[in-house]
Enzyme design. Sequence first.
Site, PDB file in Angstrom:
ATOM      1  N   ASP A 130      10.682  14.639  12.259  1.00 10.23           N
ATOM      2  CA  ASP A 130      10.371  14.633  10.825  1.00 10.23           C
ATOM      3  C   ASP A 130       8.885  14.914  10.630  1.00 10.23           C
ATOM      4  O   ASP A 130       8.225  14.313   9.783  1.00 10.23           O
ATOM      5  CB  ASP A 130      10.753  13.288  10.204  1.00 10.23           C
ATOM      6  CG  ASP A 130      10.742  13.349   8.668  1.00 10.23           C
ATOM      7  OD1 ASP A 130      10.820  14.467   8.121  1.00 10.23           O
ATOM      8  OD2 ASP A 130      10.641  12.293   8.029  1.00 10.23           O
ATOM      9  N   GLY A 173       8.574   3.708   0.457  1.00 10.67           N
ATOM     10  CA  GLY A 173       9.372   4.894   0.702  1.00 10.67           C
ATOM     11  C   GLY A 173      10.850   4.581   0.643  1.00 10.67           C
ATOM     12  O   GLY A 173      11.276   3.489   0.228  1.00 10.67           O
ATOM     13  N   GLU A 183      12.882   4.264   3.167  1.00  7.99           N
ATOM     14  CA  GLU A 183      13.366   3.433   4.272  1.00  7.99           C
ATOM     15  C   GLU A 183      12.578   2.159   4.460  1.00  7.99           C
ATOM     16  O   GLU A 183      13.093   1.215   5.077  1.00  7.99           O
ATOM     17  CB  GLU A 183      13.325   4.241   5.577  1.00  7.99           C
ATOM     18  CG  GLU A 183      14.147   5.515   5.530  1.00  7.99           C
ATOM     19  CD  GLU A 183      13.894   6.386   6.746  1.00  7.99           C
ATOM     20  OE1 GLU A 183      13.034   6.001   7.560  1.00  7.99           O
ATOM     21  OE2 GLU A 183      14.536   7.436   6.880  1.00  7.99           O
ATOM     22  N   SER A 184      11.343   2.087   3.984  1.00  6.90           N
ATOM     23  CA  SER A 184      10.499   0.939   4.294  1.00  6.90           C
ATOM     24  C   SER A 184       9.452   0.730   3.209  1.00  6.90           C
ATOM     25  O   SER A 184       9.228   1.589   2.364  1.00  6.90           O
ATOM     26  CB  SER A 184       9.802   1.136   5.653  1.00  6.90           C
ATOM     27  OG  SER A 184       8.968   2.274   5.599  1.00  6.90           O
ATOM     28  N   VAL A 185       8.827  -0.459   3.286  1.00  3.36           N
ATOM     29  CA  VAL A 185       7.707  -0.833   2.425  1.00  3.36           C
ATOM     30  C   VAL A 185       6.575  -1.276   3.332  1.00  3.36           C
ATOM     31  O   VAL A 185       6.795  -2.056   4.269  1.00  3.36           O
ATOM     32  CB  VAL A 185       8.100  -1.957   1.452  1.00  3.36           C
ATOM     33  CG1 VAL A 185       6.929  -2.321   0.551  1.00  3.36           C
ATOM     34  CG2 VAL A 185       9.293  -1.558   0.625  1.00  3.36           C
ATOM     35  N   ILE A 208       0.824  -1.215   0.000  1.00  3.99           N
ATOM     36  CA  ILE A 208       0.000   0.000   0.000  1.00  3.99           C
ATOM     37  C   ILE A 208       0.850   1.253   0.000  1.00  3.99           C
ATOM     38  O   ILE A 208       0.355   2.338  -0.323  1.00  3.99           O
ATOM     39  CB  ILE A 208      -0.950   0.025   1.215  1.00  3.99           C
ATOM     40  CG1 ILE A 208      -0.148  -0.068   2.521  1.00  3.99           C
ATOM     41  CG2 ILE A 208      -1.965  -1.095   1.119  1.00  3.99           C
ATOM     42  CD1 ILE A 208      -1.009   0.048   3.765  1.00  3.99           C
ATOM     43  N   SER A 209       2.124   1.152   0.348  1.00  2.00           N
ATOM     44  CA  SER A 209       2.976   2.339   0.374  1.00  2.00           C
ATOM     45  C   SER A 209       4.427   1.899   0.325  1.00  2.00           C
ATOM     46  O   SER A 209       4.789   0.825   0.820  1.00  2.00           O
ATOM     47  CB  SER A 209       2.714   3.168   1.636  1.00  2.00           C
ATOM     48  OG  SER A 209       3.598   4.280   1.693  1.00  2.00           O
TER      49      SER A 209
END
Length: 516
Positions: free
Chosen positions: A405, A262, A264-266, A259-260
């Site tokens: 952040d 980036g 640094e992560s999935v 669903i997303s």
Amino acid sequence: MDPVGVAAAPPEAGPGPAWRSKCPWGAPNTTSISCSLADVMSEQLAKELQLEEENAAFPEVVAVAEGPFITGENVDTSSDLMLAQMLQMEFDREYDAQLRREEKKINGDSKVSISFENYRKVHPYDSDSSEDEVDWQDTRHDPYRADKPTTTPRKGFIGKGKDITTKHDEVVCGRKNTARMENFAPEFQVGDGIGMDLKLSNQVFNALKQHAYSEERRSARLHEKKEHSTAEKAVDPKTRLLLYKMVNSGMLETITGCISTGKESVVFHAYGGKSATEDKVIPPECAIKVFKTTLNEFKNRDKYIKDDYRFKDRFSKLNPRKIIRMWAEKEMHNLTRMQNAGIPCPQVVILKKHVLVMSFIGQDQVPAPKLKDVTLSSEDMKKAYYQVLNMMQQLYKECNLVHADLSEYNMLWHDGKVWLIDVSQSVEPTHPHGLEFLFRDCRNVSQFFQKGGVAEALNERELFNAVSGFNITADNEVDFQEEIEALEKMNEDHVQNHGKKLSMFSSDGDPPIYDE
């Protein structure tokens, strides 16, 4: 008259008209050759007559077909099987002779020839083929493959006198180098250098060898990186095994998809299952955050974790993969603090190495939109601003954390309120750069809501004082940041002198004291 012999006398010339001898329909004048009955019944004579007829019909008969005829004098012909075999053998010889004539007619003088050898009928033991005809397919020698260069004997030279050739000869070394290229990796294309009689110098060969080894190592590194690291919208085998275990244990019912993604992560969506313990409830929909095991995005992230007293002793720059697991563990602890303080955020379900399972913010596999993507009315925008301000104060005073952040990219709008996500980089205010991070968050939040039309939105300096409880009075931003750096320097000096984290300012909004 001899009863055995038969003789025919020449016809006598009788009276008659002359046109009878010239008429084409007249009876021919034939002369009979006297022969005995034994000659007429002789098979040898019949064979000779047959050969004469064949020679007249086929003048180029191969000599194979002219073998001795098998007669009944040396073979027992009383058996029907033997007669059938003899007839079959004779037929096979005639068939093979016909094949050879066809080969000679088709091939002619061409250098490339065809062969009907596979269609021959003659048995191997009875083959009359020439001894010098060798089928190269039945041998180990390939006439179309060039021979490898001969090796130099141990003595190091070949020949005598002026014809001596040493192992250092340019031609010999060149051919050897060309043959040694076959030992390169299969993916390194070298071509048919031997067939072209290519001669490589030592310098060229060494350069090619070094390049081949470099390409092989690079290919191995790329393969290892692909196998042992997560790629975009994909997981490595170890991560896949962790997800399989969660599904097999019943903790997760099924994983629907990504669903997303980036830097640094999935993040994947999954439906929750049943928990092994009764006190722990798994939400119906879960979000699986898989931190990428590639190290590129974490090289500049050590400043968020190396000075955090919770992970300072475990931080090691020599083992970057531990940093990734610590990064996931840090987000779990930060989310737990926020959840205990009542801040809207995902609920932690479980942490397995670099895989963090949380509650899903959204409904029916559709994630909640980010604050930057949603269109809010002026009333909802004002409501969201005050909620964010309240959450920043709670995060600083009750959770003793700074988001580090915070922006419209890390805030979701769901069920009429704002949810905070992505707190893996969050630090405590006593961090050497904690106040700098807080001022950056205040700037991002202030600019977003001011652009959104919220007239009550404070600027970054006023918002910083409202969240932290400090009363920094500076006319411009440069002086404001200098005072922030002075506060961080005082805190760092206190840590070095007393070995504990302590805010040097006494105010009602100061965070509590934490010893290491």
